[in-house]
Motif scaffolding. Structure first.
Motif, PDB file in Angstrom:
ATOM      1  N   ALA A 168     -11.391  -3.116  10.284  1.00 38.29           N
ATOM      2  CA  ALA A 168     -11.327  -3.909  11.507  1.00 38.29           C
ATOM      3  C   ALA A 168     -10.097  -4.799  11.525  1.00 38.29           C
ATOM      4  CB  ALA A 168     -12.588  -4.773  11.620  1.00 38.29           C
ATOM      5  N   SER A 169      -9.400  -4.890  10.381  1.00 39.60           N
ATOM      6  CA  SER A 169      -8.289  -5.827  10.275  1.00 39.60           C
ATOM      7  C   SER A 169      -6.958  -5.092  10.277  1.00 39.60           C
ATOM      8  CB  SER A 169      -8.420  -6.664   9.002  1.00 39.60           C
ATOM      9  OG  SER A 169      -8.517  -5.799   7.883  1.00 39.60           O
ATOM     10  N   GLY A 170      -6.619  -4.519  11.430  1.00 39.47           N
ATOM     11  CA  GLY A 170      -5.357  -3.818  11.560  1.00 39.47           C
ATOM     12  C   GLY A 170      -4.160  -4.731  11.490  1.00 39.47           C
ATOM     13  N   THR A 171      -4.378  -6.050  11.392  1.00 37.19           N
ATOM     14  CA  THR A 171      -3.265  -6.991  11.324  1.00 37.19           C
ATOM     15  C   THR A 171      -2.614  -7.002   9.947  1.00 37.19           C
ATOM     16  OG1 THR A 171      -4.881  -8.721  10.853  1.00 37.19           O
ATOM     17  CG2 THR A 171      -4.120  -8.514  13.123  1.00 37.19           C
ATOM     18  N   LEU A 172      -3.282  -6.477   8.935  1.00 41.66           N
ATOM     19  CA  LEU A 172      -2.653  -6.349   7.629  1.00 41.66           C
ATOM     20  C   LEU A 172      -1.573  -5.277   7.717  1.00 41.66           C
ATOM     21  CD1 LEU A 172      -5.681  -6.479   5.144  1.00 41.66           C
ATOM     22  CD2 LEU A 172      -4.235  -8.351   5.946  1.00 41.66           C
ATOM     23  N   GLN A 173      -0.508  -5.475   6.972  1.00 35.70           N
ATOM     24  CA  GLN A 173       0.632  -4.553   7.064  1.00 35.70           C
ATOM     25  C   GLN A 173       1.111  -4.165   5.675  1.00 35.70           C
ATOM     26  OE1 GLN A 173       3.779  -6.300   9.422  1.00 35.70           O
ATOM     27  NE2 GLN A 173       2.328  -7.222  10.839  1.00 35.70           N
ATOM     28  N   TYR A 174       1.527  -2.907   5.550  1.00 33.30           N
ATOM     29  CA  TYR A 174       2.177  -2.487   4.324  1.00 33.30           C
ATOM     30  C   TYR A 174       3.568  -3.119   4.256  1.00 33.30           C
ATOM     31  CZ  TYR A 174      -1.553   0.883   3.599  1.00 33.30           C
ATOM     32  OH  TYR A 174      -2.783   1.449   3.395  1.00 33.30           O
ATOM     33  N   ASP A 175       3.992  -3.457   3.043  1.00 33.05           N
ATOM     34  CA  ASP A 175       5.297  -4.087   2.822  1.00 33.05           C
ATOM     35  C   ASP A 175       5.433  -5.350   3.671  1.00 33.05           C
ATOM     36  OD1 ASP A 175       7.635  -4.269   1.463  1.00 33.05           O
ATOM     37  OD2 ASP A 175       8.711  -2.761   2.606  1.00 33.05           O
ATOM     38  N   PHE A 176       4.364  -6.117   3.727  1.00 32.47           N
ATOM     39  CA  PHE A 176       4.295  -7.300   4.577  1.00 32.47           C
ATOM     40  C   PHE A 176       5.387  -8.313   4.248  1.00 32.47           C
ATOM     41  CE2 PHE A 176       2.669 -11.621   5.414  1.00 32.47           C
ATOM     42  CZ  PHE A 176       2.329 -11.519   6.758  1.00 32.47           C
ATOM     43  N   TYR A 177       5.774  -8.402   2.978  1.00 27.23           N
ATOM     44  CA  TYR A 177       6.747  -9.414   2.561  1.00 27.23           C
ATOM     45  C   TYR A 177       8.171  -8.861   2.476  1.00 27.23           C
ATOM     46  CZ  TYR A 177       2.545 -12.046   1.424  1.00 27.23           C
ATOM     47  OH  TYR A 177       1.332 -12.705   1.509  1.00 27.23           O
ATOM     48  N   ARG A 178       8.434  -7.779   3.165  1.00 24.99           N
ATOM     49  CA  ARG A 178       9.748  -7.139   3.104  1.00 24.99           C
ATOM     50  C   ARG A 178      10.877  -8.109   3.411  1.00 24.99           C
ATOM     51  NH1 ARG A 178      10.766  -2.289   7.180  1.00 24.99           N
ATOM     52  NH2 ARG A 178       8.873  -1.618   6.105  1.00 24.99           N
ATOM     53  N   SER A 179      10.678  -8.943   4.430  1.00 19.91           N
ATOM     54  CA  SER A 179      11.725  -9.885   4.823  1.00 19.91           C
ATOM     55  C   SER A 179      11.544 -11.258   4.198  1.00 19.91           C
ATOM     56  CB  SER A 179      11.756 -10.030   6.359  1.00 19.91           C
ATOM     57  OG  SER A 179      12.033  -8.793   6.977  1.00 19.91           O
ATOM     58  N   SER A 180      10.297 -11.731   4.153  1.00 16.91           N
ATOM     59  CA  SER A 180      10.056 -13.108   3.704  1.00 16.91           C
ATOM     60  C   SER A 180      10.124 -13.278   2.191  1.00 16.91           C
ATOM     61  CB  SER A 180       8.692 -13.588   4.209  1.00 16.91           C
ATOM     62  OG  SER A 180       7.647 -12.762   3.696  1.00 16.91           O
ATOM     63  N   CYS A 181       9.804 -12.210   1.453  1.00 21.17           N
ATOM     64  CA  CYS A 181       9.835 -12.285  -0.017  1.00 21.17           C
ATOM     65  C   CYS A 181       9.918 -10.866  -0.576  1.00 21.17           C
ATOM     66  CB  CYS A 181       8.595 -13.002  -0.542  1.00 21.17           C
ATOM     67  SG  CYS A 181       8.617 -13.315  -2.330  1.00 21.17           S
ATOM     68  N   PRO A 182      11.106 -10.256  -0.531  1.00 21.19           N
ATOM     69  CA  PRO A 182      11.256  -8.844  -0.912  1.00 21.19           C
ATOM     70  C   PRO A 182      10.790  -8.513  -2.326  1.00 21.19           C
ATOM     71  CG  PRO A 182      13.233  -9.649   0.196  1.00 21.19           C
ATOM     72  CD  PRO A 182      12.372 -10.848  -0.075  1.00 21.19           C
ATOM     73  N   LYS A 183      10.815  -9.481  -3.225  1.00 18.41           N
ATOM     74  CA  LYS A 183      10.444  -9.219  -4.612  1.00 18.41           C
ATOM     75  C   LYS A 183       9.001  -9.634  -4.934  1.00 18.41           C
ATOM     76  CE  LYS A 183      15.112  -9.496  -6.527  1.00 18.41           C
ATOM     77  NZ  LYS A 183      15.152  -8.043  -6.866  1.00 18.41           N
ATOM     78  N   ALA A 184       8.217  -9.921  -3.889  1.00 20.73           N
ATOM     79  CA  ALA A 184       6.855 -10.408  -4.101  1.00 20.73           C
ATOM     80  C   ALA A 184       6.003  -9.426  -4.894  1.00 20.73           C
ATOM     81  CB  ALA A 184       6.191 -10.718  -2.764  1.00 20.73           C
ATOM     82  N   GLU A 185       5.923  -8.193  -4.424  1.00 20.73           N
ATOM     83  CA  GLU A 185       5.045  -7.228  -5.085  1.00 20.73           C
ATOM     84  C   GLU A 185       5.576  -6.864  -6.473  1.00 20.73           C
ATOM     85  OE1 GLU A 185       3.081  -4.140  -2.875  1.00 20.73           O
ATOM     86  OE2 GLU A 185       3.796  -4.964  -0.968  1.00 20.73           O
ATOM     87  N   GLU A 186       6.884  -6.854  -6.631  1.00 19.57           N
ATOM     88  CA  GLU A 186       7.462  -6.601  -7.951  1.00 19.57           C
ATOM     89  C   GLU A 186       7.090  -7.715  -8.921  1.00 19.57           C
ATOM     90  OE1 GLU A 186      11.872  -6.221 -10.087  1.00 19.57           O
ATOM     91  OE2 GLU A 186      11.712  -6.284  -7.902  1.00 19.57           O
TER      92      GLU A 186
END
Length: 325
Positions: A25-43
Motif C-alpha cells: 500500500a506504500s508506493g511512496t517508497l522508492q528504490y535508490d531513494f538517497y541517490r541525490s541526498s546521500c549517494p553513499k548511504a546504502e554503501e
C-alpha cells in the motif's frame, strides 16, 4: 559468507522484490531513494553491517528479527529502537529481549558520518536486514527507502501484534494477513528461523510436561539437556540449521520441517495445512525460488504502515527522538 547467487538468480530476486513493492500500500517508497541526498548511504550501511556480522556471525539474524519486530508493531518506523524517556516511558524494547540495538547504533553512526541528518533509522534497519541476507544467505536484492522515523514507542502495542512461537498455522495466517502479508509471505519469511539463536523460554513449552510428539526425538533429547525443567533461561543454538551452519540463512529450514527438527510450534505447524505444507515442499526443493520469495516478502513487509514525506522525523540517533524528551 554463503556462496553468492549467479547473475540470472540476482535478476530473479530483483524482479520478485520489485513486484512485491508494487503490491504494497506504500508506493511512496522508492528504490535508490538517497541517490541525490546521500549517494553513499546504502554503501555505508552495507559496509558497517558486513563488518559487524564478520565479528559476530549471529548478528545477521538479529538484524532481520529487529526489522520484523519493528514492522509488525506500529509499522516500519524504528519504534523498536527507541529508549526509555519521558515521552516514551515504556518503549517496546522493554517487553522483548532482542539483540542488536548497539549494532544498529553503530551502523547509524557510520551513515551520519557520511550524510548527517538525512537517512532515517527505519531505513537503516531495512537496509541492514537486506544486507544480512547478502552476508548470511549469499543473495542480494534491492530494498526501497524513504521511511521516516516515528516519535512514539509503547510496549503495550506489542500485544496482539507480534506472532508468537506457540501459534497454530491459521493464527499465523491471520496475524500476517492483518499486516497485508499473505500465507506465501508467512512461509517464505519463516525461513529466517534457519539462522540465529533463541532462548529456552521459547523452547520449553514443547518439552514439558511431555515432549511434543511432532518434535524429532533426537532433537527433543538434546533440547532437554540444554533447557532442563526449571533451569535457567539459557541461550540455545539454533538447531533449525544445525545440519549446515546455525548462522547461515538458507532453505535447510524447510527440509528440517519434514523431519520435525525445528524449534517452535509456529514452525512445525506450517506442515499441518495442505496449502502451507505445499509451500514448505516447494521451498525445500528449490533454494533459488525460496530466495526470491524471501526477498519479495521482506520488501513487502518493509512497506507496512510506513511514515513518509513530512511524517515523523529523521532521528539523529536511533535510541531517541530529536527533541530528546
Amino acid at each position: 559468507m554463503a556462496m553468492a547467487t549467479s547473475a540470472g538468480q540476482a535478476l530473479l530476486l530483483m524482479a520478485l522484490a520489485t513486484a512485491a513493492l508494487k503490491s504494497t500500500a506504500s508506493g511512496t517508497l522508492q528504490y535508490d531513494f538517497y541517490r541525490s541526498s546521500c549517494p553513499k548511504a546504502e554503501e555505508a550501511v552495507r559496509n558497517a553491517t558486513m563488518k559487524i556480522i564478520a565479528g559476530n556471525p549471529t548478528m545477521g539474524a538479529a538484524f532481520v528479527r529487529l526489522f520484523f519486530h519493528d514492522c509488525f508493531v506500529r509499522g516500519c518506523d524504528a519504534s523498536i529502537l527507541l529508549d526509555q524517556s519521558n515521552s516514551n516511558p515504556q518503549p517496546e524494547k522493554l517487553a522483548i529481549p532482542l539483540r542488536g540495538y548497539d549494532a544498529v547504533n553503530t551502523i547509524k553512526a557510520a551513515v551520519e558520518a557520511v550524510c548527517p541528518g538525512v537517512v532515517s533509522c527505519a531505513d537503516v534497519l531495512a537496509f541492514a536486514a537486506r544486507d544480512s541476507a547478502m552476508v548470511s544467505g549469499g543473495f542480494t536484492f534491492a530494498m526501497p527507502g524513504g521511511r521516516r522515523d516515528g516519535l512514539a514507542s509503547d510496549l503495550n502495542d506489542i500485544f496482539g501484534s507480534i506472532p508468537g512461537p506457540s501459534m497454530q498455522v491459521q493464527q499465523l495466517i491471520g496475524s500476517f494477513g492483518a499486516k497485508g502479508l499473505s500465507a506465501d509471505d508467512l512461509v517464505a519469511l519463516s525461513g529466517a528461523h534457519s539462522f540465529g539463536i533463541t532462548h529456552c523460554s521459547f523452547v520449553t513449552p514443547r518439552l514439558y510436561p511431555a515432549a511434543d510428539p511432532t518434535l524429532n526425538g533426537t532433537l527433543a533429547a538434546s533440547l532437554v539437556k540444554a533447557c532442563p525443567r526449571g533451569g535457567p533461561g539459557s541461550t540455545v543454538v539454533n538447531n533449525n540449521n544445525a545440519v549446515t551452519d546455525p548462522n547461515v540463512l538458507s532453505n535447510q529450514y524447510y527440509k528440517n520441517l519434514a523431519t520435525g527438527e525445528v524449534l517452535f510450534t509456529s514452525d512445525q505447524t506450517l506442515t499441518s495445512s495442505a496449502a502451507t505444507a505445499k509451500m514448505v515442499q516447494d521451498n525445500a526443493a528449490n533454494p533459488v525460488a525460496w530466495m526470491a520469495r524471501f526477498a519479495g516478502a521482506l520488501v513487502k513487509m518493509g512497506g507496512i504502515e510506513v511514515l513518509t514525506g513530512t511524517q515523523g522525523e529523521i532521528r539523529k540517533v536511533c535510541g531517541a527522538t530529536n527533541s530528546g524528551s
